[in-house]
Scaffold this motif. Sequence first.
Motif, PDB file in Angstrom:
ATOM      1  N   GLU A   9       0.856  -1.200   0.000  1.00 52.11           N
ATOM      2  CA  GLU A   9       0.000   0.000   0.000  1.00 52.11           C
ATOM      3  C   GLU A   9       0.885   1.241   0.000  1.00 52.11           C
ATOM      4  O   GLU A   9       1.765   1.374   0.839  1.00 52.11           O
ATOM      5  N   VAL A  37       5.460  -2.374  -5.706  1.00 51.32           N
ATOM      6  CA  VAL A  37       5.404  -3.777  -6.108  1.00 51.32           C
ATOM      7  C   VAL A  37       6.784  -4.429  -6.103  1.00 51.32           C
ATOM      8  O   VAL A  37       6.937  -5.579  -5.661  1.00 51.32           O
ATOM      9  N   LEU A  54      -3.547  -5.988  -0.723  1.00 52.64           N
ATOM     10  CA  LEU A  54      -2.897  -5.447  -1.912  1.00 52.64           C
ATOM     11  C   LEU A  54      -3.661  -4.273  -2.518  1.00 52.64           C
ATOM     12  O   LEU A  54      -4.825  -4.406  -2.925  1.00 52.64           O
ATOM     13  N   GLY A  63      -0.854  -3.625  -8.546  1.00 50.09           N
ATOM     14  CA  GLY A  63      -1.067  -4.824  -7.732  1.00 50.09           C
ATOM     15  C   GLY A  63      -1.308  -6.061  -8.582  1.00 50.09           C
ATOM     16  O   GLY A  63      -0.871  -7.157  -8.240  1.00 50.09           O
ATOM     17  N   LEU A  78      -7.906  -7.322  -1.922  1.00 50.46           N
ATOM     18  CA  LEU A  78      -7.569  -6.062  -2.590  1.00 50.46           C
ATOM     19  C   LEU A  78      -8.067  -4.899  -1.756  1.00 50.46           C
ATOM     20  O   LEU A  78      -9.175  -4.934  -1.209  1.00 50.46           O
TER      21      LEU A  78
END
Lengths: 232, 134
Positions: A9, A37, A54, A63, A78
């Motif tokens: 995040e 990432v 994610l 993501g 998510l």
Amino acid sequence: MKWTCVIVEDLQVAADYLVKCCEKSALLQVKGHFTNVEEALDYLNKNSVDILFLDVEMPGATGFDLLDQLAYYPKVILTTSKSEYAYNAFEYNVTDFLKKPFTYQRFQEALNKLTAAPAGENNISSTATDHIFIKCDGKLVRLNNDDILFIESMGDYVKFVTADSKKYITHNTIKNLEEKVNRQTFIKVHRSYIININKIDDIRENDLFIKGNEIPVSKAHKPDVLKRLNII
Amino acid sequence: MSAANFSKKFIFNENIDADYLYSLYEDDYQYIEEIFQTTLAHFNEDLNSIKTAYQTNNISDLKKAIHKIKPTFGFVGLPFVQNICNDFEDICQKATSSNDLTSEYQQIVVTLAESKELIASEYNKLKEFNSNIL
């Protein structure tokens, strides 16, 4: 035992809030927080976790790019502020979709879905452990992932070959095992073979060698195998 | 979040959706103060990303920057500002140049600046409120 999780995040206040929710639940152990990432992938390909919180849009890769490159499949929740990603979430078989900001009650509902989800390719108990049990000679035999060199198909049966040269034959298929073994450790290299990625001695053309055993690598699987190796 | 249950209730500014905040954090004013503090600590950096992207006519980065800051406002009880950001993000999606969104950009920069002032003011009030309780 707590589930291990990682938060990916880029918004600090959202990450802090997620950590707080995890702590409050007493079910989760946060192993790390990453804001992009690349760093997350580096960690996740070296460390197995049960759950991934994610974000989708972050600086650089998204993501979904992370999920495409991940060597194994933890449960994924998510966290995003854009509901348009719901379709992609479905495509990637994620467990839940939390729209930021979400209440603690909504967070708990997501955790409930984790426990309710049927066994699948991202099942927590089967993919994140360091061992497996197989039915062999009328008993359940424990094999530590680290002791297994490779698994070979024998029609309706498979053969587990271990580092001490023992062979365990059990009724199963490579296709089924591909979804059950820890994907951080094992990789399918051919329709008849799953190997322990840490046991490869060398690779020549379309074969690899593990403790003197020659194992074919199919053209289809070779790029994935090479991607997993630490080639410098 | 940790159900602090203070008997004294903090009075939020009328532009802040207090019910929304309570739905997220209950009456944990210490934690709400932390949320406001974290938001302020990162606000300028995120706002500068928006300004830089606009000034360099980088619509893709502008969209990313507004997307990033958007949920911040929900966390501090300003869901209507989050919605404004969402609308602006949609406009960026369709724009091909900074010139396509000059007026919308000018409006949103003002909204973001006003929001920052409000968050800072509420943060100071919360800090004082919490220190008096402790």
